[in-house]
Enzyme design. Structure first.
Site, PDB file in Angstrom:
ATOM      1  CD  GLU A 130      22.869  22.769  17.096  1.00 60.12           C
ATOM      2  OE1 GLU A 130      22.936  23.738  17.870  1.00 60.12           O
ATOM      3  OE2 GLU A 130      21.859  22.017  16.802  1.00 60.12           O
ATOM      4  CB  CYS A 143      23.825  12.405  14.995  1.00 62.80           C
ATOM      5  SG  CYS A 143      22.397  13.044  14.165  1.00 62.80           S
ATOM      6  CB  CYS A 150      16.317  20.604   5.476  1.00 61.49           C
ATOM      7  SG  CYS A 150      15.901  19.193   4.695  1.00 61.49           S
ATOM      8  CB  CYS A 154       9.190  17.523   7.365  1.00 57.94           C
ATOM      9  SG  CYS A 154      10.112  16.435   6.078  1.00 57.94           S
ATOM     10  CB  CYS A 157      11.429  18.546  10.750  1.00 52.60           C
ATOM     11  SG  CYS A 157      13.246  18.893  10.774  1.00 52.60           S
ATOM     12  CB  CYS A 386      15.068  13.601  16.204  1.00 52.25           C
ATOM     13  SG  CYS A 386      15.784  11.926  16.485  1.00 52.25           S
TER      14      CYS A 386
HETATM   15  N1  SAH Z   1      16.558  14.853   6.729  1.00 54.42           N
HETATM   16  C1  SAH Z   1      16.570  13.446   6.983  1.00 54.42           C
HETATM   17  C2  SAH Z   1      17.649  13.300   8.168  1.00 54.42           C
HETATM   18  C3  SAH Z   1      17.503  14.185   9.158  1.00 54.42           C
HETATM   19  S1  SAH Z   1      16.268  14.084  10.345  1.00 54.42           S
HETATM   20  C4  SAH Z   1      15.508  12.837   7.259  1.00 54.42           C
HETATM   21  O1  SAH Z   1      14.431  13.574   7.389  1.00 54.42           O
HETATM   22  O2  SAH Z   1      15.311  11.456   7.298  1.00 54.42           O
HETATM   23  C5  SAH Z   1      16.511  12.639  11.394  1.00 54.42           C
HETATM   24  C6  SAH Z   1      15.105  12.105  11.968  1.00 54.42           C
HETATM   25  O3  SAH Z   1      14.357  13.046  13.015  1.00 54.42           O
HETATM   26  C7  SAH Z   1      14.023  12.120  10.748  1.00 54.42           C
HETATM   27  O4  SAH Z   1      13.391  10.834  11.043  1.00 54.42           O
HETATM   28  C8  SAH Z   1      13.271  13.166  10.964  1.00 54.42           C
HETATM   29  O5  SAH Z   1      11.874  13.027  10.320  1.00 54.42           O
HETATM   30  C9  SAH Z   1      13.051  13.220  12.744  1.00 54.42           C
HETATM   31  N2  SAH Z   1      12.658  14.386  13.206  1.00 54.42           N
HETATM   32  C10 SAH Z   1      12.507  15.742  12.600  1.00 54.42           C
HETATM   33  N3  SAH Z   1      11.948  16.608  13.444  1.00 54.42           N
HETATM   34  C11 SAH Z   1      11.477  15.978  14.447  1.00 54.42           C
HETATM   35  C12 SAH Z   1      10.890  16.247  15.794  1.00 54.42           C
HETATM   36  N4  SAH Z   1      10.741  17.524  16.069  1.00 54.42           N
HETATM   37  N5  SAH Z   1      10.904  15.380  16.706  1.00 54.42           N
HETATM   38  C13 SAH Z   1      11.223  13.971  16.575  1.00 54.42           C
HETATM   39  N6  SAH Z   1      11.815  13.824  15.174  1.00 54.42           N
HETATM   40  C14 SAH Z   1      11.919  14.489  14.400  1.00 54.42           C
HETATM   41 FE1  SF4 Z   2      14.635  18.168   6.268  1.00 57.92          FE
HETATM   42 FE2  SF4 Z   2      13.982  17.874   8.523  1.00 57.92          FE
HETATM   43 FE3  SF4 Z   2      12.403  16.785   6.740  1.00 57.92          FE
HETATM   44 FE4  SF4 Z   2      14.589  15.801   7.372  1.00 57.92          FE
HETATM   45  S1  SF4 Z   2      12.646  15.744   8.792  1.00 57.92           S
HETATM   46  S2  SF4 Z   2      13.794  16.015   5.384  1.00 57.92           S
HETATM   47  S3  SF4 Z   2      15.685  17.496   8.102  1.00 57.92           S
HETATM   48  S4  SF4 Z   2      12.708  18.907   7.094  1.00 57.92           S
END
Ligand code: SAH
Ligand code: SF4
Length: 411
Positions: A130, A143, A150, A154, A157, A386
């Site tokens: 997306e 974005c 990924c 995390c 996420c 996000c």
């Molecule tokens: N992988 C990269 C970029 C993509 S995520 C990273 O982790 O930085 C973009 C942002 O959204 C990151 O700061 C991530 O930690 C945050 N994010 C991921 N899942 C989320 C959620 N469920 N609610 C809010 N922010 C989230």
């Molecule tokens: Fe990957 Fe989500 Fe962690 Fe960003 S926040 S590094 S997209 S698992």
């Protein structure tokens, strides 16, 4: 190491799930590849392969570059500065294809989300990623995704819970910017003559905050961003491009030397103990090393700050003691702190902090001298916020997808 996962932190994964996943698929180039996203050198090489004499290549590359990235043409026939023969030859061997849009959703707040279909290793198993466009009064931010899934996992996420499928190619990354300009009819505005305000363009900023960890797809991201920042083409200044990483320390150093975009770091915790849990990559690159890499990121100043992203998780990382520890931790680094309300997804056990708590947290950060905007969730009604990426597509029924597809084709 860049994207190779040989001898990775999986060795050190005695404490739980593996830190990194391996790609399950390779990219298989189509028989007729797209020219979108090639570097100038690769474009010259492609021209060489179809018989363009070496002495002409530089000029031809310049011309094609202009048609591709200033005029946004989607058809070789529109490249009227090239001879008819060359246009026909190009058409025989290449395309100007962008990633295919299979659905477009427009939020009540103007946010747009495109579901893109990318080829899979097997022709009948394509992949979806997306791309989200967020209009604001002073800018329009795109974005962009860098991986299908990924590499990392995390715990808060949704993308992290999915299997990694593959890295995007530079063409697929640049292609997202190009298709946003197509869909928003932004080419004319973006190519406004010298002297007019280039910021009238709808896509003025790019953030690598979609699916994927961009620093685990380093070369493709680097090469794609070079095309996006090229002053004779898409021409987005590096100050308007932000790469977000969860902290791949060696590649943060490389990004400083080889990419030079703005940097955002997904910090989310102030102790190694908690960060190991939220961002398991922390077991490999702990806070001390991460902050050292941030401190040394080239070109930092008050006008060029690192953004620390901090997702607000109720009862997990949102105490006022955490806020105070956060400002101590980043002391001395030109920074802003982006507080992100947690966006829940099906199956998660985390909850978003209460609004009052977010405000109190933000106040402490602000009083310590840091801008601490709370990221307003955009496009919540279309699940474009996000961490919600991808979950949306899984939720759409086949019928909804068809309806959206029809909509994308007709408007
Ligand atoms: N992988 C990269 C970029 C993509 S995520 C990273 O982790 O930085 C973009 C942002 O959204 C990151 O700061 C991530 O930690 C945050 N994010 C991921 N899942 C989320 C959620 N469920 N609610 C809010 N922010 C989230
Ligand atoms: Fe990957 Fe989500 Fe962690 Fe960003 S926040 S590094 S997209 S698992």
């Amino acid at each position: 190491m860049t994207t190779s996962l040989a001898g990775t932190g999986n060795d050190a994964a005695t404490m739980g799930a593996p830190i990194e996943k391996r790609p399950l698929e390779r990219y298989v180039a189509p028989a007729k590849p797209s020219l979108v996203g090639l570097s100038r050198a690769a474009l010259a090489e492609a021209l060489g392969r179809i018989g363009v004499p070496e002495r002409q290549r530089r000029m031809r590359v310049q011309q094609i570059w202009h048609w591709l990235y200033v005029r946004g043409v989607q058809d070789f026939d529109a490249m009227t500065t090239l001879s008819k023969e060359l246009r026909a030859e190009l058409d025989r061997h290449f395309t100007l294809a962008r990633p295919e849009i299979v659905a477009e959703q427009v939020s009540v707040d103007g946010t747009r989300k495109w579901l893109l279909r990318l080829p899979g290793e097997a022709a009948d198993r394509p992949h979806d990623v997306e791309c989200v466009y967020i209009p604001e009064t002073d800018r329009g931010t795109l974005c962009v995704s860098s991986q299908v899934g990924c590499t990392l996992n995390c715990s808060f996420c949704h993308t992290g819970t999915q299997r990694l499928v593959r890295n995007l190619t530079p063409g697929e990354i640049v292609g997202q910017v190009v298709l946003a300009r197509d869909r928003l009819n932004d080419w004319q505005r973006a190519a406004a003559p010298a002297g007019t305000d280039p910021e009238k363009r709808l896509v003025s900023n790019v953030v690598l905050m979609g699916m994927g960890e961009p620093l685990y797809n380093f070369e493709a991201v680097r090469d794609a961003l070079a095309v996006v920042a090229d002053g004779d083409g898409l021409s987005l200044s590096k100050r308007r491009i932000t790469l977000s990483s969860s902290g791949v320390v060696p590649n943060i150093v490389r990004a400083g030397a080889e990419i030079g975009s703005m940097l955002a770091i997904s910090l989310h915790a102030v102790t190694d103990e908690l960060r190991n849990e939220l961002v398991p990559l922390n077991r490999k690159y702990p806070l001390r090393e991460l902050l050292e890499a941030c401190r040394n990121y080239p070109g930092l100043s008050n006008a060029r700050r690192i953004t620390f992203e901090y997702v607000m998780l109720k009862g997990v990382n949102d105490s006022l003691a955490d806020a105070r520890a956060l400002v101590r931790l980043i002391k001395g680094i030109p920074a802003k702190i982006n507080l992100i309300p947690f966006n829940p997804w099906p199956g998660t056990t985390y909850e978003c902090s209460d609004w009052e708590q977010i405000e109190k947290f933000s106040e402490i950060v602000f009083d310590a001298g840091y801008a601490s905007p709370v990221r307003t969730p955009r496009g919540r009604d279309i699940l474009a916020a996000c961490g919600q990426l991808k979950s949306a597509t899984e939720k759409l029924s086949a019928r909804e997808r068809l309806a959206l597809r029809a909509m994308a084709m007709t408007d």
